[in-house]
Scaffold this motif. Structure first.
Motif, PDB file in Angstrom:
ATOM      1  N   ARG A   1       9.742   1.143   3.383  1.00 50.91           N
ATOM      2  CA  ARG A   1       9.278   2.424   2.852  1.00 50.91           C
ATOM      3  C   ARG A   1       7.799   2.352   2.488  1.00 50.91           C
ATOM      4  O   ARG A   1       7.025   3.269   2.774  1.00 50.91           O
ATOM      5  N   VAL A   2       7.398   1.238   1.850  1.00 50.36           N
ATOM      6  CA  VAL A   2       5.990   1.078   1.488  1.00 50.36           C
ATOM      7  C   VAL A   2       5.128   1.010   2.741  1.00 50.36           C
ATOM      8  O   VAL A   2       4.057   1.618   2.809  1.00 50.36           O
ATOM      9  N   ARG A   3       5.611   0.295   3.748  1.00 53.86           N
ATOM     10  CA  ARG A   3       4.826   0.188   4.982  1.00 53.86           C
ATOM     11  C   ARG A   3       4.657   1.564   5.627  1.00 53.86           C
ATOM     12  O   ARG A   3       3.582   1.908   6.121  1.00 53.86           O
TER      13      ARG A   3
ATOM     14  N   MET B   1      -3.925   2.079  -3.004  1.00 49.63           N
ATOM     15  CA  MET B   1      -3.620   0.871  -3.759  1.00 49.63           C
ATOM     16  C   MET B   1      -2.136   0.793  -4.064  1.00 49.63           C
ATOM     17  O   MET B   1      -1.447   1.813  -4.123  1.00 49.63           O
ATOM     18  N   LEU B   2      -1.671  -0.421  -4.264  1.00 51.72           N
ATOM     19  CA  LEU B   2      -0.258  -0.666  -4.509  1.00 51.72           C
ATOM     20  C   LEU B   2      -0.050  -1.346  -5.847  1.00 51.72           C
ATOM     21  O   LEU B   2      -0.725  -2.320  -6.176  1.00 51.72           O
ATOM     22  N   LEU B   3       0.882  -0.841  -6.613  1.00 51.44           N
ATOM     23  CA  LEU B   3       1.298  -1.486  -7.850  1.00 51.44           C
ATOM     24  C   LEU B   3       2.688  -2.060  -7.649  1.00 51.44           C
ATOM     25  O   LEU B   3       3.578  -1.377  -7.140  1.00 51.44           O
TER      26      LEU B   3
ATOM     27  N   VAL C   1      -2.410   5.743  -5.653  1.00 55.95           N
ATOM     28  CA  VAL C   1      -1.679   4.554  -6.087  1.00 55.95           C
ATOM     29  C   VAL C   1      -0.211   4.706  -5.719  1.00 55.95           C
ATOM     30  O   VAL C   1       0.452   5.662  -6.139  1.00 55.95           O
ATOM     31  N   ILE C   2       0.287   3.770  -4.929  1.00 55.83           N
ATOM     32  CA  ILE C   2       1.698   3.758  -4.539  1.00 55.83           C
ATOM     33  C   ILE C   2       2.474   2.968  -5.586  1.00 55.83           C
ATOM     34  O   ILE C   2       2.177   1.793  -5.839  1.00 55.83           O
ATOM     35  N   THR C   3       3.464   3.609  -6.204  1.00 56.25           N
ATOM     36  CA  THR C   3       4.262   2.949  -7.239  1.00 56.25           C
ATOM     37  C   THR C   3       5.682   2.659  -6.762  1.00 56.25           C
ATOM     38  O   THR C   3       6.538   2.267  -7.555  1.00 56.25           O
TER      39      THR C   3
END
Length: 526
Positions: A276-278, A292-294, A266-268
């Motif tokens: 950064r998320v990419r 998964m992304l929150l 899980v990416i928080t």
């Protein structure tokens, strides 16, 4: 502020298109700011963390909620059907009687209604916060619902008084049986949760305020177990958050020994940090796990709902193959039934091969090798020994070639006929392997001078499913050693194609085609 998943944001990360702006964070919760912790939380602590069970269970061996519900439902239906048949027999029912169907029909109708009403009242939910009393109320409500329908049916159909009385007595008896059964189911589920066998294990990427809120919610509800935290900016991360240890950076995550026990990553990281998320999604996409992304939402209700969705699985995936519990259950039943039959049928062959190996060369009959299983778990795969003891290669650093002098006389025969693979039926029955799936490769296997896993970015994706004794790649000609980068890429491509298209009938087709393919491919090096 809570946590939830927004599909539009995920699609935006994938496509690079603008998304709706996220809520502005407060100054002390800026997306890229180091998380400020009390001094007590900055010191080193137990690396296990507060949510890690005493004994970790590999993700392949943990129990799934839907699967358990299906098994409980099947047991209830069997108990209802058997008791209905027994009651009808006690009352003199016989298949040879002219009115046999009429005598059995009320019990059959009652059994169907009970099975339906138990599902309608969610008696197979076994929620995390559901106590025994509340669960048994659901069971009672199911019987009440079925009883109302039966009563109305009896009045409308003008059922005989004797038959109605017998049906009521049976109905009360089944009520008692299922009450006891469901109390037992509830106790078993509670025990499995305490052992961590029913609680999804996750690791978090991002040592930030979002991670803290997720962990604190998980500690309160017990819906998920956060085993550890990783951060791509490790130098700014604390030692732990709410007791959960920071285990390393994203490079450490990719090969960490805890990953075979993890269900989801899980990416928080804040949704505002789009680039950064990419980068994290691209970096972690090589893992066989669901990614998964929150993202941020307002209110405790949103946090609770997000955590519940995370425990139940779907959320919205950034990467990785979604788990399919129905498909996995069918595949496991297929493995157990066909595997057990095959083991019995091939027992004489087992004995003959074992005797031949002992007579041919000194050493043990079996050879065990560490190979990659589901979710990169290391498993010990059993084979008949085909090489001389002093030349066996546990890491497959040198793959077998034509005329390999390490292979014994019996070894050449059993490798050419694939009889050396028969002991893997034991791995199948243990649940470490499947009859059909990607072939398990040795840990550290090399292609030339390079580790095979480094030749293909998607190599680990072949571990999204249990390895198999045979597979789609095997019947498509990709058998034996993969001693060039091109052969590795082709093997991985075929394995991923199988994982994406796997079905019960495709597995039967692959099993049926395996022997003809082996017999028709005498030139393949094995």
């Amino acid at each position: 502020m809570g946590l939830a998943v927004e599909q539009r944001d995920i699609e935006a990360y994938r496509t690079g298109t603008p998304a709706a702006p996220a809520p502005e964070p407060s100054r002390d919760e800026a997306p890229d700011a180091p998380l400020r912790l009390p001094p007590a939380e900055q010191a080193p602590d137990d690396r296990r963390g507060p949510m890690r069970p005493d004994r970790l269970t590999p993700s392949r061996a943990r129990l799934q909620g839907w699967t358990l519900g299906a098994l409980f439902r099947g047991a209830d239906i069997a108990a209802i059907a058997l008791s209905a048949f027994a009651a009808a027999r006690v009352l003199g029912w016989s298949a040879t009687r002219a009115d046999a169907f009429g005598d059995l029909a009320p019990f059959a109708l009652a059994a169907v209604l009970l099975a339906w009403s138990l599902t309608a009242t969610r008696a197979y939910g076994f929620g995390q916060a559901e106590g025994l009393g509340r669960h048994l109320i659901r069971v009672a409500a199911a019987f009440g619902l079925a009883g109302i329908v039966l009563t109305v049916s009896a009045i409308v159909l003008d059922a005989p008084e004797d038959g109605a009385r017998s049906l009521v007595l049976w109905f009360c008896g089944v009520f008692g049986v299922l009450y006891v059964l469901h109390a037992f189911w509830w106790a078993m589920v509670r025990r499995w949760r305490r052992q961590g066998r029913l609680t999804p294990n996750i690791v978090v990427v991002g040592a930030n305020a979002n991670a803290r809120r997720l962990i604190e919610s998980a500690l309160k509800t017990g819906d998920v177990a956060v085993l550890g935290i990783f951060d791509d900016r490790l130098e700014r991360a604390p030692k732990r958050i709410a007791g959960v240890p920071v285990l390393g950076d994203t490079d450490a995550l990719l090969n960490h020994r805890i990953m075979p026990y993890v269900d989801r990553v899980v990416i928080t990281v804040s949704s505002m940090a789009r680039s950064r998320v990419r980068q994290l999604v691209d970096r972690l996409g090589v893992l066989p796990h669901e990614i998964m992304l929150l993202v941020e939402v307002d209110g405790p209700a949103g946090r609770s709902a997000a955590l519940s969705r995370l425990a139940d699985a779907p959320l919205a995936r950034m990467a990785g193959e979604p788990s399919d519990e129905r498909r996995a259950l069918v595949k496991r039943i297929q493995d157990l039934v066909i595997g057990a039959i095959a083991l019995v049928c091939f027992l004489p062959v087992f004995v003959a091969v074992a005797i031949a190996i002992k007579l041919d060369s000194p050493g043990p009959v079996f050879f065990r090798q560490r190979r990659h299983g589901f979710n990169n778990e290391e498993i010990l795969v059993w084979k008949f020994r085909s090489m001389r003891v002093e030349t066996t290669d546990a890491t497959a650093s040198r793959q077998v070639t034509a005329g390999d002098d390490r292979v014994t006389r019996v070894g050449r025969f059993i490798r050419k006929t694939s009889l050396d693979e028969l002991p893997q039926l034991l791995n199948v029955l243990k649940g470490e392997m499947s009859l059909v799936g990607p072939r398990p490769h040795a840990v550290g296997m090399k292609t030339g001078e390079t580790e095979s896993a480094r030749l293909v970015a998607e190599y680990a994706h072949r571990h999204r499913m249990k390895p198999g004794m045979t597979g789609w790649a095997a019947i498509k000609g990709s058998r034996g050693p993969v001693d060039t980068p091109e052969l590795v890429r082709r093997r991985v491509a075929l394995d991923i194609e199988y994982i994406e298209r796997q079905s019960f009938w495709r597995d039967l087709y692959i099993m049926a085609m395996t022997i003809p393919c082996l017999l028709g491919d005498a030139k393949s090096v094995r």
